[in-house]
Motif scaffolding. Structure first.
Motif, PDB file in Angstrom:
ATOM      1  N   VAL A  59     -52.272  50.952  -8.865  1.00  0.00           N
ATOM      2  CA  VAL A  59     -52.634  50.229 -10.263  1.00  0.00           C
ATOM      3  C   VAL A  59     -52.722  48.734  -9.647  1.00  0.00           C
ATOM      4  O   VAL A  59     -53.860  47.941  -9.748  1.00  0.00           O
ATOM      5  CB  VAL A  59     -51.810  50.593 -11.265  1.00  0.00           C
ATOM      6  CG1 VAL A  59     -52.285  49.388 -12.336  1.00  0.00           C
ATOM      7  CG2 VAL A  59     -52.047  51.857 -11.755  1.00  0.00           C
ATOM      8  N   SER A  63     -54.866  48.558  -5.936  1.00  0.00           N
ATOM      9  CA  SER A  63     -56.097  49.114  -5.632  1.00  0.00           C
ATOM     10  C   SER A  63     -57.183  48.740  -6.785  1.00  0.00           C
ATOM     11  O   SER A  63     -58.241  48.302  -6.618  1.00  0.00           O
ATOM     12  CB  SER A  63     -56.142  50.469  -5.484  1.00  0.00           C
ATOM     13  OG  SER A  63     -57.321  50.906  -5.070  1.00  0.00           O
ATOM     14  N   PRO A  86     -57.522  50.763  -0.267  1.00  0.00           N
ATOM     15  CA  PRO A  86     -58.334  52.002  -0.904  1.00  0.00           C
ATOM     16  C   PRO A  86     -57.194  52.824  -1.466  1.00  0.00           C
ATOM     17  O   PRO A  86     -56.088  53.211  -0.962  1.00  0.00           O
ATOM     18  CB  PRO A  86     -58.877  52.662   0.232  1.00  0.00           C
ATOM     19  CG  PRO A  86     -58.474  52.014   1.550  1.00  0.00           C
ATOM     20  CD  PRO A  86     -57.766  50.860   1.302  1.00  0.00           C
ATOM     21  N   ALA A  87     -57.367  53.388  -2.683  1.00  0.00           N
ATOM     22  CA  ALA A  87     -56.513  54.238  -3.283  1.00  0.00           C
ATOM     23  C   ALA A  87     -56.567  55.720  -2.964  1.00  0.00           C
ATOM     24  O   ALA A  87     -55.707  56.405  -2.751  1.00  0.00           O
ATOM     25  CB  ALA A  87     -56.800  54.360  -4.765  1.00  0.00           C
ATOM     26  N   ILE A  88     -58.018  56.235  -2.133  1.00  0.00           N
ATOM     27  CA  ILE A  88     -58.056  57.282  -1.503  1.00  0.00           C
ATOM     28  C   ILE A  88     -58.089  57.200  -0.055  1.00  0.00           C
ATOM     29  O   ILE A  88     -58.891  56.543   0.379  1.00  0.00           O
ATOM     30  CB  ILE A  88     -59.192  58.122  -2.179  1.00  0.00           C
ATOM     31  CG1 ILE A  88     -58.978  58.424  -3.850  1.00  0.00           C
ATOM     32  CG2 ILE A  88     -59.780  59.198  -1.789  1.00  0.00           C
ATOM     33  CD1 ILE A  88     -60.202  58.369  -4.664  1.00  0.00           C
ATOM     34  N   TYR A  89     -57.226  58.100   0.596  1.00  0.00           N
ATOM     35  CA  TYR A  89     -57.334  57.966   1.861  1.00  0.00           C
ATOM     36  C   TYR A  89     -58.593  58.805   2.585  1.00  0.00           C
ATOM     37  O   TYR A  89     -58.860  60.195   2.035  1.00  0.00           O
ATOM     38  CB  TYR A  89     -56.092  59.061   2.262  1.00  0.00           C
ATOM     39  CG  TYR A  89     -55.694  58.824   3.856  1.00  0.00           C
ATOM     40  CD1 TYR A  89     -54.942  57.917   4.168  1.00  0.00           C
ATOM     41  CD2 TYR A  89     -56.052  59.820   4.831  1.00  0.00           C
ATOM     42  CE1 TYR A  89     -54.503  57.740   5.531  1.00  0.00           C
ATOM     43  CE2 TYR A  89     -55.720  59.642   5.863  1.00  0.00           C
ATOM     44  CZ  TYR A  89     -54.810  58.604   6.514  1.00  0.00           C
ATOM     45  OH  TYR A  89     -54.461  58.633   7.513  1.00  0.00           O
ATOM     46  N   ARG A 139     -54.117  61.458  -1.630  1.00  0.00           N
ATOM     47  CA  ARG A 139     -55.079  62.398  -1.082  1.00  0.00           C
ATOM     48  C   ARG A 139     -55.153  62.436   0.387  1.00  0.00           C
ATOM     49  O   ARG A 139     -56.142  62.380   0.908  1.00  0.00           O
ATOM     50  CB  ARG A 139     -56.608  62.249  -1.651  1.00  0.00           C
ATOM     51  CG  ARG A 139     -56.468  62.485  -3.130  1.00  0.00           C
ATOM     52  CD  ARG A 139     -58.004  62.129  -3.739  1.00  0.00           C
ATOM     53  NE  ARG A 139     -58.345  62.734  -4.955  1.00  0.00           N
ATOM     54  CZ  ARG A 139     -57.645  62.033  -6.025  1.00  0.00           C
ATOM     55  NH1 ARG A 139     -57.152  61.010  -6.056  1.00  0.00           N
ATOM     56  NH2 ARG A 139     -58.053  62.527  -7.086  1.00  0.00           N
TER      57      ARG A 139
END
Lengths: 337, 571
Positions: A172, A175, A182-185, A285
């Motif tokens: 939160v 990102s 980045p929140a998503i790998y 992820r």
């Protein structure tokens, strides 16, 4: 010591067999079904055909022995073939442990996942050890100082706040609000030059931080407690009375002795690196082993769960042994022969 | 049609930019990478070996059926020139054959020709013994599939089929390439990992790599039939995680272009949408959340006759007044607000869609909560409140076991409904069972929804495609689960009404669309009025896309990615 190691390894074989049987039996007894998650629009006859195509209509013992043969004999042979690049026997006819969800060999899935887990979780563990030991030493040496108080506070926070909270909090803040990481790998990312390396570090930053915080807190507390025990011992006073430099007293006399329990804790934590941090991998992820396991459990992909759990069992037994051997190296009083 | 799309795109892009940009629109691969996020990861790209929704959606970008459903539930041609009908002669007068005419010059993504043989092979593949084909039911009653000539396929049914659009229609029965899967038939099917992970297709994309349970990478298919599509050169379908973070990645941070199934608390979604980066899209299929009423007695004292017709009628749910009162006490709009938001509508139908089937027959008494009316109904039937407020008659208390699967939305619905029922003097004990057990169908487990060892239970169900015939046939007497059939059978309430059975048989003989719809409505009304179940919420699908992605036509009848070829980027 060699004889001891050999004896322990021999003893591990029946243990592992027993473990594999227990895991298989537990998974089989669990009221779970691979067709349970299918849409209700699929009629029961089709479900039956799916079950029998997965081999589920066979008796329990046959399935267990089949798995045992596939995992203990066929898979090592395949691995050997892959490493050596030669064909051993009739390899195309050899049955491999196959996942029910992906219908592809389980071992290939694991090999695909291993690097990510080692990178992210492994790095966080190494960082945690590197940070925790000096932190623990300083905290113990300056007990009740502001540094110790602060360290204790942070450790308590890191230890007691669950990773699913810190992970989401970081997403939160860093990102969604700041947009730094980045929140998503991105599991397709390849490191080829300087820029892509920077990106790789950026995407690893948050999961590594979450896990490092958690592990550091745990290990630092052990280092501190263990060192405190030793600092109040007679031999430390003797060393100081002899005029040994304070630096040597702390880092050679006290630290070496206090590392014995710490080494155990660290070694026993290594299998957990392989099993991945299930929650953290899921949140970010990261396509590691932990995520693979959780997806397999959710989808009742029994061969995958079985194989992964069993590999973790092997690792735990192996690292128990390593911890015992390290004991002997650190503490001259312990001799196994 | 194509011209119109071209113009729309131009206008949309023009308004967004303020000034007209260069003429780079409508060219294959001009829009870069399309990033799709599914919080359930894709395991396999062969829908015949998996019926996971995520796997079927992912596969629909690559392999296509002969025809598919558009967002209104109409059948539209995909690989054929027109939809067969009685008028154009594609469906025979005796309703036993359907003939499909394949488009000329179709190519597979490996450059070879698409022929009728591939269609025939697809049928053989799925019906081969020991294959465990997950879509076997799509081919029910298919006697033969023949290639009349390279571009004509004829499907022959063993019985007259008023609705012959099961095989090769929709995302569950796409055509696979014979050359690729020839050696993978029957028991060998799971061994062909390479083919199962990267099937050759006719769709807008082809698989570059599938990392099972993680990510699928696609390239535009250079042999796709429309040379201007797809607008994206590559696509990435990432999987895993949870719905909340998926919603965040699309609506807040814009890291992904499209996020599937963003069903989370409506207020959380609303806050995310305020970030202004993305839009939520919803659509409705035939999924209905319902409470099923047990017409038989689940008393454990009955032993093996528990919840069977032989065990006798339910002590109080056999009273029509009680069944109706339970339904009248429920405020469906409140359930929608709490659990579903945009993706739910209050309903009293078990067949809520498509539009032609939607009945309003029971809406007058059922759709709005009427506590007073329900109380009056129970008073009249002789159920009087006891000292604890729970109604009873002849020593039978209105106290029920209410079970469902473990799921946070269902548990809050359970609690609210229990509360609503307590207002009419009905007590409910709540129970939830892990969904893999509840829906697992293990005849050894006492907790499956088929065994129904409870008084009422709640779950959602829908039907395949847009035709409700086989779905409505589930409430016929013959399909009541019992120990003799291994608790098989989909007539979960154990509803048995000869009048209903006769009407279902009549539906099987009716071919024209309008009369069929009339019968479907009658059957639907009968079930709700008799109280076989209490329909609660018509559930839709909710997904989201970033504002720079255009062309999304949200579809609940087919794959959500059904028209991914038409998606494009606006700046």
């Amino acid at each position: 010591m060699f004889a001891y190691t050999l004896r322990r390894l021999m003893f591990a074989v029946p243990t592992l067999l027993a473990i594999s049987f227990v895991i298989f039996a537990l998974l089989d007894l669990a009221p779970n079904d691979p067709t349970g998650d299918l849409p209700l629009t699929i009629p029961p006859e089709v479900r039956d055909q799916i079950r029998s195509s997965l081999g589920l209509d066979q008796p329990f013992l046959i399935r267990y022995l089949l798995w045992l043969q596939q995992f203990m004999i066929n898979e090592p042979l395949n691995l050997l073939e892959r490493l050596l690049g030669v064909e051993l026997g009739n390899s195309s006819e050899r049955l491999r442990v196959t996942s029910w969800a992906t219908r592809s060999p389980v071992v290939d899935l694991i090999i695909q996942r291993l690097p990510q887990t080692l990178w992210v979780i492994g790095l966080s563990y190494v960082l945690a050890v590197l940070i925790a030991v000096p932190l623990g030493v300083l905290s113990a040496y300056r007990q009740y100082s502001w540094f110790d108080q602060l360290g204790t506070f942070l450790s308590m926070v890191g230890f007691s706040v669950p990773t699913f909270f810190t992970g989401v909090l970081l997403i939160v803040v860093f990102s969604s609000w700041l947009g730094w990481f980045p929140a998503i790998y991105d599991t397709n990312h390849r490191v080829t030059d300087w820029q892509s390396l920077v990106y790789q570090l950026r995407q690893m930053a948050m999961p590594v931080f979450v896990l490092t915080l958690y592990n550091t807190s745990q290990i630092a507390r052990f280092v501190r407690a263990s060192l405190l025990d030793n600092l109040s011992q007679d031999y430390i006073r003797t060393a100081r009375a002899k005029g040994v430099k304070e630096r040597s007293v702390l880092l050679v006399h006290a630290l070496r002795n206090s590392l014995i329990p710490v080494v155990t804790v660290i070694a026993l934590g290594v299998p957990a690196v392989f099993s991945g941090a299930i929650i953290t991998e899921q949140i970010f992820r990261v396509n590691g082993l932990g995520q693979l396991l959780i997806i397999a459990i959710q989808g009742a992909d029994i061969p995958l769960v079985q194989t992964l759990t069993f590999i973790f069992a092997i690792l735990i037994i192996l690292f128990n042994l390593i911890a015992d051997l390290l004991y002997a190296m650190l503490d001259p009083r312990i001799r196994y022969d | 049609m194509k011209m119109r799309r071209w113009i729309t795109r131009f206008v949309v892009a023009g308004t967004a930019l303020g000034a007209a940009a260069g003429p780079a629109f409508g060219e294959r691969g001009s829009d870069g990478d399309l990033k799709i996020l599914y919080w359930q990861a894709v395991s396999i790209m062969n829908p015949y070996l998996s019926s996971g929704t995520k796997d079927m959606h992912a596969a629909s970008m690559v392999i296509e059926p002969l025809a598919r459903f558009d967002e209104t539930g109409n059948i539209v041609p995909t690989l054929v020139s027109e939809i067969p009908s009685l008028e154009n002669g594609g469906i025979s007068e005796d309703l036993t054959t359907i003939t499909w005419r394949i488009l000329p010059d179709l190519r597979w993504s490996d450059g070879t020709d698409f022929t009728a043989e591939d269609v025939v092979f697809t049928w053989q593949y799925c019906t081969a013994p020991d294959g465990g084909c997950a879509q076997r039911s799509q081919f029910t009653d298919v006697a033969a599939v023949e290639a009349v000539d390279p571009l004509t396929v004829r499907v022959t049914f063993s019985v007259p089929k008023p609705y012959p659009f099961g095989p090769f229609v929709g995302m569950s029965s796409p055509i696979i390439q014979k050359a690729q899967f020839e050696s993978c038939v029957g028991a060998r099917a799971p061994e062909c990992t390479e083919a199962n992970f990267g099937p050759h297709g006719t769709g807008p994309f082809k698989v570059r790599e599938l990392r099972a349970n993680d990510v699928v990478l696609f390239d535009a298919n250079q042999y796709y039939r429309d040379p201007a599509k797809p607008a994206f050169a590559t696509a990435t379908l990432k999987g895993g995680g949870d719905a909340t973070s998926a919603a965040r990645a699309v609506l807040e941070s814009g890291e992904f272009d499209y996020g599937w199934n963003l069903m989370i608390e409506p207020e959380v979604l609303a806050t995310m949408e305020q970030a202004g980066r993305g839009t939520l899209v919803s659509s409705f299929g035939s999924l209905v959340e319902r409470i099923v009423i047990n017409w038989t007695n689940p008393d454990p004292a009955l032993g093996s006759l528990r919840s069977t017709r032989e065990g006798g009628e339910h002590p109080f749910l056999s009273d029509p007044a009680v069944r109706r009162a339970l339904s009248m006490a429920i405020d469906r709009d409140l359930l929608v607000d709490i659990g579903f938001g945009e993706a739910g509508q209050a309903t009293c139908n078990i067949v809520p869609a498509p539009e032609i089937n939607r009945s309003t027959g029971n809406d007058d008494w059922c759709l709005t909560a009427d506590i007073e009316g329900a109380n009056a109904l129970l008073d009249e039937a002789g159920w009087v409140p006891g000292p604890d407020g729970i109604r009873a008659k002849d020593g039978v208390r209105l106290s029920m076991l209410y079970q469902t699967s473990t799921n946070s939305v269902r548990q809050s619905m359970q609690a609210i409904i229990k509360d609503m029922w307590s207002a009419i003097g009905v007590d409910a004990e709540l129970r939830d069972v892990s969904s893999s057990v509840f829906f697992g169908g293990d005849p050894g487990s006492p907790d499956t929804f088929q065994k129904f060892f409870a008084d009422v239970e709640m779950y959602a169900n829908n039907f395949d495609g847009t035709d409700a015939e086989s779905y409505l046939a589930e409430w016929t007497c013959a399909l009541i689960p019992s120990p003799e059939t291994g608790w098989r059978g989909q007539n979960i309430p154990r509803y048995c009404n000869p009048e209903y059975d006769a009407l279902v048989a009549k539906l099987g003989e009716t071919a024209e669309e309008q009369p069929r719809a009339e019968i479907v409505k009658q059957l639907n009304d009968m079930l709700t009025a008799d109280g076989a179940h209490i329909p609660l919420v018509h559930r839709g699908d909710l997904s989201g896309h970033v504002n720079t992605l255009a062309g999304v036509r949200m579809n609940s009848w087919d794959s959500q990615l059904w028209n991914v070829a038409d998606w494009y980027r606006t700046e």
